[in-house]
Design a protein around this motif. Structure first.
Motif, PDB file in Angstrom:
ATOM      1  N   UNK A 138      14.196 -20.423  39.015  1.00  0.00           N
ATOM      2  CA  UNK A 138      14.330 -22.247  39.198  1.00  0.00           C
ATOM      3  C   UNK A 138      13.349 -23.294  38.657  1.00  0.00           C
ATOM      4  N   UNK A 139      13.324 -23.435  37.014  1.00  0.00           N
ATOM      5  CA  UNK A 139      12.788 -24.611  36.635  1.00  0.00           C
ATOM      6  C   UNK A 139      14.064 -24.970  35.846  1.00  0.00           C
ATOM      7  N   UNK A 140      13.090 -26.718  36.190  1.00  0.00           N
ATOM      8  CA  UNK A 140      13.954 -28.084  35.486  1.00  0.00           C
ATOM      9  C   UNK A 140      13.707 -28.224  34.346  1.00  0.00           C
TER      10      UNK A 140
ATOM     11  N   UNK B 208      15.519 -12.094  29.349  1.00  0.00           N
ATOM     12  CA  UNK B 208      14.311 -12.744  28.903  1.00  0.00           C
ATOM     13  C   UNK B 208      14.460 -12.574  27.662  1.00  0.00           C
ATOM     14  N   UNK B 209      14.902 -11.439  26.179  1.00  0.00           N
ATOM     15  CA  UNK B 209      14.304 -11.642  25.250  1.00  0.00           C
ATOM     16  C   UNK B 209      15.580 -12.274  24.746  1.00  0.00           C
ATOM     17  N   UNK B 210      16.278 -13.001  25.530  1.00  0.00           N
ATOM     18  CA  UNK B 210      17.155 -13.964  24.995  1.00  0.00           C
ATOM     19  C   UNK B 210      16.905 -15.420  25.042  1.00  0.00           C
ATOM     20  N   UNK B 211      16.528 -15.473  25.959  1.00  0.00           N
ATOM     21  CA  UNK B 211      15.346 -17.019  26.437  1.00  0.00           C
ATOM     22  C   UNK B 211      14.476 -16.804  25.487  1.00  0.00           C
TER      23      UNK B 211
ATOM     24  N   UNK C 272      21.334 -15.740  30.637  1.00  0.00           N
ATOM     25  CA  UNK C 272      20.633 -16.441  30.886  1.00  0.00           C
ATOM     26  C   UNK C 272      20.388 -17.516  31.667  1.00  0.00           C
ATOM     27  N   UNK C 273      21.677 -18.296  31.867  1.00  0.00           N
ATOM     28  CA  UNK C 273      21.727 -18.906  33.435  1.00  0.00           C
ATOM     29  C   UNK C 273      21.714 -18.632  34.048  1.00  0.00           C
ATOM     30  N   UNK C 274      21.912 -16.602  34.848  1.00  0.00           N
ATOM     31  CA  UNK C 274      20.980 -16.608  35.783  1.00  0.00           C
ATOM     32  C   UNK C 274      20.133 -16.679  35.701  1.00  0.00           C
TER      33      UNK C 274
ATOM     34  N   UNK D 123      17.179 -29.046  25.178  1.00  0.00           N
ATOM     35  CA  UNK D 123      17.842 -28.097  24.106  1.00  0.00           C
ATOM     36  C   UNK D 123      17.987 -26.958  24.115  1.00  0.00           C
ATOM     37  N   UNK D 124      16.332 -26.583  24.722  1.00  0.00           N
ATOM     38  CA  UNK D 124      16.520 -25.315  25.535  1.00  0.00           C
ATOM     39  C   UNK D 124      17.415 -24.890  27.077  1.00  0.00           C
ATOM     40  N   UNK D 125      17.475 -26.227  27.669  1.00  0.00           N
ATOM     41  CA  UNK D 125      17.563 -25.813  29.029  1.00  0.00           C
ATOM     42  C   UNK D 125      19.440 -26.421  28.764  1.00  0.00           C
TER      43      UNK D 125
END
Length: 299
Positions: free
Chosen positions: A134-136, A66-69, A126-128, A115-117
């Motif tokens: 479930x946000x695109x 979460x911090x990384x995101x 972060x991908x997990x 960039x973010x995605x």
């Protein structure tokens, strides 16, 4: 957060963007076309280098997903209007700063979510987390277009057609922008106060280090490309002072359950005001010192 609250928050964010665009003029964009080197250096540092280096950092340093995101999202946001005021106070190239803010805000309509995605999907942790939310990319593009691209376009049109109105309301929208940013920060911290206090040292450590990276990257990029002092200051502040209000708006809309993300973006919103003012005062002190030294030599 209720659906009504989200609508209000995003409406306030859209109003901030409208105010930024309202103060822009055709000359601000012509200036970039005539002297593109400075703005181009800043935009590359803003949208290419900072997200990439942030990705490297979150991949090498162990931290919660979460911090990384949160750090990654902030790094993908454009510079805010606060950078224009700080550039002016720092004796930087204010005109170039305003031009960069306008262009960066328009580009962010597409580049921030992309960039973010992209970088979030490249990191296993972060991908997990993203997959559980479930946000695109299209979801994020939709909200950024609504609160960024459309208000900016309307603001540019209004500013061009009603210049008197734009001039009279410029100060009002500056106050609104700062007040809204502080309001977003306050909401994020109030909703997650216990968690923020429990891990304040960790949150602040990541935020301060990340902001230092952004400011240094802006300055180093401008210095390496041989930009003059005033331009270096403008680029440094544009890259280092992010529109964390946009980041918080995205978080409240799509990542409401990720409290660490909200805390990181809120802490960024506070710290970049402190770091921006501190750097501005430092540069003012350097200018006075150099002026006094020149005066002494002349005597």
């Amino acid at each position: 957060m209720s659906a009504t609250s989200l609508v209000i928050l995003n409406a306030v964010l859209a109003l901030m963007m409208f105010g930024i665009a309202l103060s822009l003029k055709a000359e601000d964009f012509k200036r970039v076309a005539q002297k593109p080197k400075g703005p181009l250096v800043g935009l590359v540092a803003q949208f290419v280098l900072l997200p990439a280096l942030t990705f490297v950092a979150i991949s090498l340093i162990s931290m919660p997903a979460e911090i990384a995101l949160g750090l990654l999202l902030v790094s993908c946001c454009p510079g805010g209007s606060f950078s224009n005021l700080m550039t002016y106070l720092a004796n930087g190239n204010t005109a170039m700063s305003v031009s960069m803010t306008g262009i960066a805000s328009l580009l962010a309509s597409v580049l921030t979510p992309l960039n973010f995605m992209f970088y979030a999907s490249m990191n296993a942790h972060t991908d997990a987390l993203l997959k559980t939310i479930d946000v695109s990319t299209w979801d994020m593009l939709a909200i950024v277009v609504l609160v960024l691209a459309i208000p900016l376009t309307i603001g540019l049109i209004c500013g061009r057609r009603f210049p008197t109105f734009a001039a009279k309301t410029e100060q009002f929208f500056r106050v609104i922008s700062l007040t809204a940013l502080l309001g977003f920060v306050a909401i994020a911290l109030i909703l997650n106060w216990d968690q923020f206090i429990a891990g304040a040292s960790i949150y602040l450590l990541f935020v301060v280090a990340h902001n230092a990276l952004a400011l240094t990257l802006g300055w180093a990029s401008a210095r390496t490309l041989g930009l003059p002092k005033a331009d270096r200051r403008a680029v440094s502040l544009e890259v280092g002072l992010q529109n964390s209000g946009l980041g918080l708006g995205i978080i409240f809309t799509y990542f409401a359950a990720q409290t660490d993300m909200a805390i990181i973006a809120a802490a960024w919103g506070i710290w970049h005001l402190i770091s921006g003012l501190s750097l501005t005062f430092f540069w003012q002190w350097l200018d006075r010192r150099q002026l006094n030294s020149a005066g002494t030599v002349a005597k």
